[in-house]
Design an enzyme around this catalytic site. Structure first.
Site: not given
Ligand SMILES: [Zn+2]
Length: 283
Positions: A2-3, A98, A116
């Site tokens: 994501p930006e 997660h 992650r």
């Protein structure tokens, strides 16, 4: 990953859902994502606090809360890293495997999930102090931008990833912006002609604004399904693929340039992929 546009779309989506909600419970499943805040400090500060607002700064989400006493304002900083997602889900729903942090908001949970664990949810907001101007704000001025570029010998593609130059551009939009501005990604930042700097400045604003407009049309169906279509750029099995198709050069190696039909190329710069058209981006 994501930006700025994806984080902006998420901010607009979450803001009305969070405003006015009180945190009744704090479930920390991965203490690493809170760093440098301790789990004890995180829990103590947030229990009983109420969400009042949500802003975006660069690629960060800046949650605003009032503490339990209702007097003092708190800030909570979120960053999605590579694979992070933040969403609300009904309490009966099973938590994703997660889930890193879960905030109990009464009928719903606010879930920060990260496969992650490169993202953050922390009370330390110091990272926002180092950021350059917001590209879509008036603080992003062509003259200041030109002066900053003059001080750098880095390749312009690599320089665009420097968050102190301008906040929020990552690897995908750096390639997209340079294609729009018809500038070679290899060109040294301090060697750009004034006309190129102006084109680049305008391309940054246009590409990001268009991505926000497009992202705002993506349904964020976080409720249990994987089909958000936003943070996986259409790669989740059920996700719509129109979001990915919008990109002009990124991840299009070997495919025809949408402008001249020659092949898009990929190269590695500072250990990251750059996609470009060698014919259209000769400047
Ligand atoms: Zn081309």
């Amino acid at each position: 990953m994501p930006e700025l546009p994806e984080v902006e779309v998420l901010t607009r989506h979450l803001h009305p859902l969070l405003r006015g909600k009180t945190i009744h419970g704090v479930n920390i499943r991965r203490a690493k994502v809170l760093a440098p805040t301790s789990p004890q400090g995180f829990r103590r500060t947030l229990l009983g606090a109420k969400f009042t607002g949500l802003l975006r700064r660069g690629k960060y989400l800046l949650f605003q809360l009032n503490d339990k006493a209702g007097g003092q304002g708190l800030n909570l900083l979120g960053h999605l890293g590579m694979t992070g997602r933040m969403f609300l889900a009904h309490k009966q729903q099973t938590l994703p495997r997660h889930a890193a942090v879960v905030l109990d908001l009464g009928r719903e949970n606010f879930i920060y999930e990260d496969t992650r664990y490169f993202g953050r949810l922390t009370l330390d907001i110091s990272a926002t102090g180092k950021l350059g101007p917001e590209p879509l704000s008036r603080n992003f001025q062509p003259a200041t931008f030109a002066r900053a570029l003059k001080r750098s010998r880095q390749a312009i593609k690599v320089k665009l990833l420097d968050q102190t130059l301008v906040a929020g551009i990552g690897n995908i939009y750096a390639s997209e912006v340079l294609f729009r501005a018809r500038i070679s990604p290899k060109r040294a930042a301090n060697r750009l002609a004034p006309g190129q700097v102006k084109r680049l400045w305008r391309a940054i604003r246009e590409v990001l604004a268009e991505a926000i407009r497009c992202g705002s049309t993506v349904p964020l169906n976080f409720g249990g399904s994987k089909s958000d279509g936003l943070f996986y750029f259409g790669r989740a099995p059920e996700a719509p693929d129109f979001y990915e198709e919008r990109l002009q050069v990124y991840d299009r190696e070997g495919q025809p340039c949408l402008n001249c039909r020659r092949s898009i190329r990929r190269m590695t710069q500072a250990a990251r992929s750059t996609f470009y058209c060698p014919h259209c981006q000769r400047g």
